[in-house]
Design an enzyme around this catalytic site. Structure first.
Site, short mmCIF file in Angstrom:
data_model
loop_
_atom_site.label_atom_id
_atom_site.label_comp_id
_atom_site.label_asym_id
_atom_site.label_seq_id
_atom_site.Cartn_x
_atom_site.Cartn_y
_atom_site.Cartn_z
N HIS A 1 36.50 -36.97 31.72
CA HIS A 1 37.28 -36.10 30.81
C HIS A 1 36.66 -36.05 29.41
CE1 HIS A 1 40.81 -35.66 33.54
NE2 HIS A 1 40.42 -36.85 33.96
N ASN B 1 47.00 -34.04 35.44
CA ASN B 1 45.94 -33.09 35.78
C ASN B 1 46.56 -31.74 36.16
OD1 ASN B 1 43.72 -34.76 35.44
ND2 ASN B 1 43.62 -35.37 37.58
N HIS C 1 47.13 -43.17 27.46
CA HIS C 1 47.26 -44.34 28.34
C HIS C 1 48.56 -44.18 29.14
CE1 HIS C 1 47.59 -48.23 29.94
NE2 HIS C 1 47.95 -48.92 28.88
FE1 HDE Z 1 42.07 -41.03 34.31
N1 HDE Z 1 40.87 -41.97 32.99
N2 HDE Z 1 41.74 -42.51 35.67
N3 HDE Z 1 43.13 -40.01 35.75
N4 HDE Z 1 42.37 -39.52 33.06
C1 HDE Z 1 40.56 -41.53 31.76
O1 HDE Z 1 40.57 -42.84 29.81
C2 HDE Z 1 41.19 -43.71 35.39
C3 HDE Z 1 43.42 -40.45 37.01
C4 HDE Z 1 43.19 -38.44 33.22
O2 HDE Z 1 42.36 -36.37 27.26
C5 HDE Z 1 39.81 -42.55 30.94
O3 HDE Z 1 40.54 -42.52 27.58
C6 HDE Z 1 41.26 -44.57 36.52
C7 HDE Z 1 44.46 -39.66 37.60
C8 HDE Z 1 43.12 -37.59 32.05
O4 HDE Z 1 41.83 -38.38 26.62
C9 HDE Z 1 39.76 -43.77 31.87
C10 HDE Z 1 41.85 -43.83 37.52
C11 HDE Z 1 44.78 -38.72 36.65
C12 HDE Z 1 42.24 -38.22 31.19
C13 HDE Z 1 40.46 -43.25 33.11
C14 HDE Z 1 42.15 -42.54 36.97
C15 HDE Z 1 43.95 -38.96 35.51
C16 HDE Z 1 41.79 -39.42 31.83
C17 HDE Z 1 38.50 -42.08 30.40
C18 HDE Z 1 42.16 -44.23 38.95
C19 HDE Z 1 45.82 -37.59 36.76
C20 HDE Z 1 41.79 -37.72 29.83
C21 HDE Z 1 38.68 -41.96 28.91
C22 HDE Z 1 42.75 -45.51 39.11
C23 HDE Z 1 47.17 -38.07 36.95
C24 HDE Z 1 42.73 -38.14 28.76
C25 HDE Z 1 40.01 -42.44 28.66
C26 HDE Z 1 42.27 -37.58 27.43
C27 HDE Z 1 40.91 -40.35 31.24
C28 HDE Z 1 40.63 -44.05 34.18
C29 HDE Z 1 42.74 -41.51 37.73
C30 HDE Z 1 44.02 -38.13 34.34
C31 HDE Z 1 38.40 -44.35 32.13
C32 HDE Z 1 40.73 -46.00 36.60
C33 HDE Z 1 45.08 -39.85 38.98
C34 HDE Z 1 43.86 -36.28 31.85
O5 HDE Z 1 40.48 -44.85 31.34
#
Ligand code: HDE
Length: 694
Positions: free
Chosen positions: A78, A151, A342
């Site tokens: 993202h 999402n 978060h």
């Molecule tokens: Fe994320 N995801 N994600 N994700 N995600 C990040 O956090 C992660 C998942 C989503 O505009 C990171 O600050 C793991 C689902 C959005 O700043 C990180 C898993 C969904 C955004 C991270 C998921 C999301 C992130 C990267 C599986 C939809 C952007 C930078 C266990 C419900 C937020 C950050 C923004 C961002 C980890 C799965 C949505 C690495 C480990 C499911 C919208 O922490």
């Protein structure tokens, strides 16, 4: 009507920005970061005017050092995002479901900041690849910040956080060659997903029109996981969160998305920014699907499985609030880049479920901020600060901003009776989730069906949407070069729906070569299609928020242009004038907004050709002008034209046909029927003729 502007951290931003200038001398003197006035911002300090630069030049060194450190690590996923401020307002009192303070009073708005993103590309990548869009909302509530980090697709690729690093490694650019940027059409991605049947449902969504949205204002949003709402009596209700755009969901065509990427890499960021600048504020309704344990037990899948949806036809959406984005960031870095979302930022009245993907996320997001924002005090950055009081005994660390007075930095203490204390009445208390069991690494049996909902998705699509899915799989798998990955994936498509598998195999010239895939659980054949999953089936007929372009030349009819402009304005759409030259036109006083080479028709929702006769004579020999019309036709847009444009249409191979949205504006009702055609967004009947289904 414009809403009064509301914004978070107003004081922080404005005052912070002006401190240097006002506190130095009340004038606008440029200073160093230490507040020393700068006399010359053009020349470094040298020994003689041609001499070497002196190490002593503390002003140069401070400036360059700061510049060298201007970037922070981009988000691992993202990275490419666009944000805006706004407000959220509940539609009614929701105390029956939740005690969350911001969901009680319909008269009370809560400030929000929203960041939309693509997943795979770097921070500087284009806005329109085929990808999932992030939809992350920070609610600055009086009980703390609540982040709904969702999402634009309601399911996820994987069921367990353990697989997330593998998924992300597979989709991002390949590590040896550093490409492709922002694209899943490569071997690594398809190798991984074709070995992970749980990805099949989400792949159907990603390969559908949802992967190439028209704009950020036209996307739906989903919390994906099942959450809990908890009321004052500590009763819990399961919920799925849904955002629905006021403009309706809409998508581009693949060929259009590819061309937009070249014409305007910032297409969606610009659209979001401009609509807010224009006072045409993007808006969404927040809804929940609320259900109890007994209902959950009756569903034919596990509500903890993030690869499953609950069809709206089974549990309808209950609208609970409205969100309006009405202010652009003051500074992209300070706000959009530094905002730290978060899923673990929740408030009393909202709680988690043991969804194993969500549980992993609860660790990941806090951890990632430590490396991205440099330390544990990122909550003190203005965009991340809660609006309610924040007090505890956490101390020090990199970039601590708050001055924490007094000698007491521990609890319990008797030295300072005014220091903060826990509060069992108001404090966050986790819902006593009863799930527990033996310690093991195991996926529950109830997560084993990976194909039924993928099939249901396919069957819920209209014929054009099904064709787009076939085309997307064909495109992506044709970019894959390892034959075994292609045939493995074709095997999965056969399981999802034999018709889908056959069509993709035929389009690739690989008939009969699909691998035999045996699913762990036989896919169900009896799931009712869910029309709510189709974008086309529920598309509203509107051009509100859309942009129409008119191709004009010297001598074009100014009155026809203003009639068109008025008619569009009435519908909430705007008109942009595109001309061969950007200076004022002769004979009509029109001022073009854009020059033809920089304004291909892919950037607009519908087009009109209104040249003068001489203008058309010149344009007919200009490839860019003919492509302008040819592309609009191929991209199924409404096309309006005057008589003078006839030869141009002919050269572009376009046959006027009002039923197919190619409308002469010359007659009495021409303008009305053009607008009616534009309201359809795409003329799907034209697609069958121009791009016969494969
Ligand atoms: Fe994320 N995801 N994600 N994700 N995600 C990040 O956090 C992660 C998942 C989503 O505009 C990171 O600050 C793991 C689902 C959005 O700043 C990180 C898993 C969904 C955004 C991270 C998921 C999301 C992130 C990267 C599986 C939809 C952007 C930078 C266990 C419900 C937020 C950050 C923004 C961002 C980890 C799965 C949505 C690495 C480990 C499911 C919208 O922490």
């Amino acid at each position: 009507m414009k809403k009064p502007k509301q914004r978070s951290h107003d004081n922080d931003k404005r005052k912070g920005g002006e401190t240097h200038q006002t506190t130095t001398s009340g004038d606008r003197t440029l200073t160093t970061n230490q507040g020393v006035a700068i006399s010359d911002n053009q020349n470094s300090l040298k020994s003689g005017d041609r001499g070497p630069t002196l190490l002593e030049d503390f002003i140069l060194r401070e400036k360059i050092t700061h510049f060298d450190h201007e970037r922070i690590p981009e988000r691992i996923v993202h990275a490419r995002g666009s944000g805006a401020h706004g407000y959220f307002q509940p539609l009614k009192n929701l105390s029956r479901l939740t005690k969350a303070g911001f969901l009680q009073d319909p008269k009370k708005p809560t400030k929000v900041f929203v960041r939309f993103s693509t997943v795979a590309g770097g921070a500087g990548s284009v806005d329109t690849p085929r990808d999932v869009r992030g939809f992350a909302v920070k609610f600055y509530t009086e009980e703390g910040n609540f982040d709904l980090v969702g999402n634009n697709i309601p399911v996820f690729f994987i069921q367990d956080a353990m697989k997330f690093p593998d998924l992300v490694h597979a989709v991002k650019m390949e590590p040896d060659r550093g490409f492709p940027q922002a694209g899943s059409a490569h071997d690594n991605f398809w190798d991984f997903v074709s070995l992970m049947p749980e990805t099949m449902h989400m792949l159907m969504w990603a390969m559908s029109d949802r992967g190439i949205p028209r704009s950020l204002r036209h996307i739906e949003g989903f919390g994906v996981h099942t959450f809990r709402l908890v009321n004052a009596k500590d009763e819990s209700t399961f919920v799925k969160f849904h955002w629905r755009p006021a403009l309706g969901a809409a998508s581009t065509l693949w060929d259009e998305a590819v061309k937009i990427a070249g014409a305007d890499p910032d297409y969606q960021r610009r659209d979001l920014w401009q609509s807010i600048e224009d006072g045409d504020y993007p808006e969404w309704t927040l809804s929940v699907q609320a259900f109890d344990q007994a209902t959950a037990d009756k569903l034919d899948f596990d509500i903890l499985d993030p690869t499953k949806i609950i069809p709206e036809e089974v549990i309808p959406l209950t609208p609970i609030g409205r969100m309006v984005l009405n202010e652009n960031p003051v500074n992209f870095f300070a706000e959009t880049e530094q905002i730290a979302f978060h899923p673990g930022h929740i408030v009393p009245g909202i709680d988690f479920t043991p969804d194993p993907l969500l549980q992993g996320r609860l660790f990941s997001y806090l951890d990632t901020q430590l490396s991205r924002l440099g330390g544990p005090n990122f909550h003190e950055i203005p965009i991340n600060r809660p609006v309610c009081p924040m007090r505890n005994f956490q101390r020090d660390g990199h970039m601590r901003m708050n001055l924490q007075p007094g000698r007491v930095n521990f609890e319990p203490n008797s030295l300072d009776p005014n220091s903060p204390r826990e509060n069992p009445m108001r404090g966050f208390a986790s819902f006593p989730d009863p799930s527990a069991g033996p310690k093991l690494r195991q996926r529950p049996e109830s997560f084993a069906d990976h194909y039924s909902q993928a099939r249901q998705f396919w069957r819920s699509m209209t014929p054009p949407e099904q064709s787009h899915i076939v085309n997307a799989f064909t495109f992506e798998l044709s970019k894959v070069v390892t034959p075994a990955i292609r045939t493995r994936m074709l095997g999965h498509l056969d399981v999802i729906e034999p018709e889908l598998g056959k069509r993709v195999a035929a389009a690739m010239g690989l008939e009969g070569q699909a691998d035999e895939i045996t699913p762990a659980v036989k896919p169900r054949d009896d799931l009712e299609p869910s029309p709510a999953l189709s974008i086309i089936a529920k598309a509203p007929e509107t051009i509100k928020g859309r942009t129409v372009a008119a191709l004009v030349t010297d001598g074009s009819d100014g009155a026809a242009v203003s009639k068109l402009r008025q008619a569009l304005k009435k519908e909430g759409a705007q008109l942009k004038l595109v001309a061969p030259k950007v200076g004022k036109l002769k004979g009509n006083g029109l001022t073009p907004d854009m020059q033809l080479d920089g304004a291909p028709s892919v950037l607009f929702d519908a087009v009109v050709a209104l040249p003068s006769e001489e203008g058309a004579e010149a344009l007919v020999d200009i490839a860019g002008a003919i492509d302008w019309l040819r592309d609009a036709n191929g991209h199924l847009k409404a096309i309006g034209f005057n008589e003078a444009a006839g030869p141009m249409l002919e050269k572009a191979g376009i046959t006027p046909d009002a039923k197919l949205g190619i409308v002469s504006l010359d007659g009495g009702r021409g303008l009305d029927s053009f607008i009616a055609a534009a309201k359809k967004h795409k003329i799907w009947d034209r697609e069958k003729l121009m791009h016969p289904p494969r």
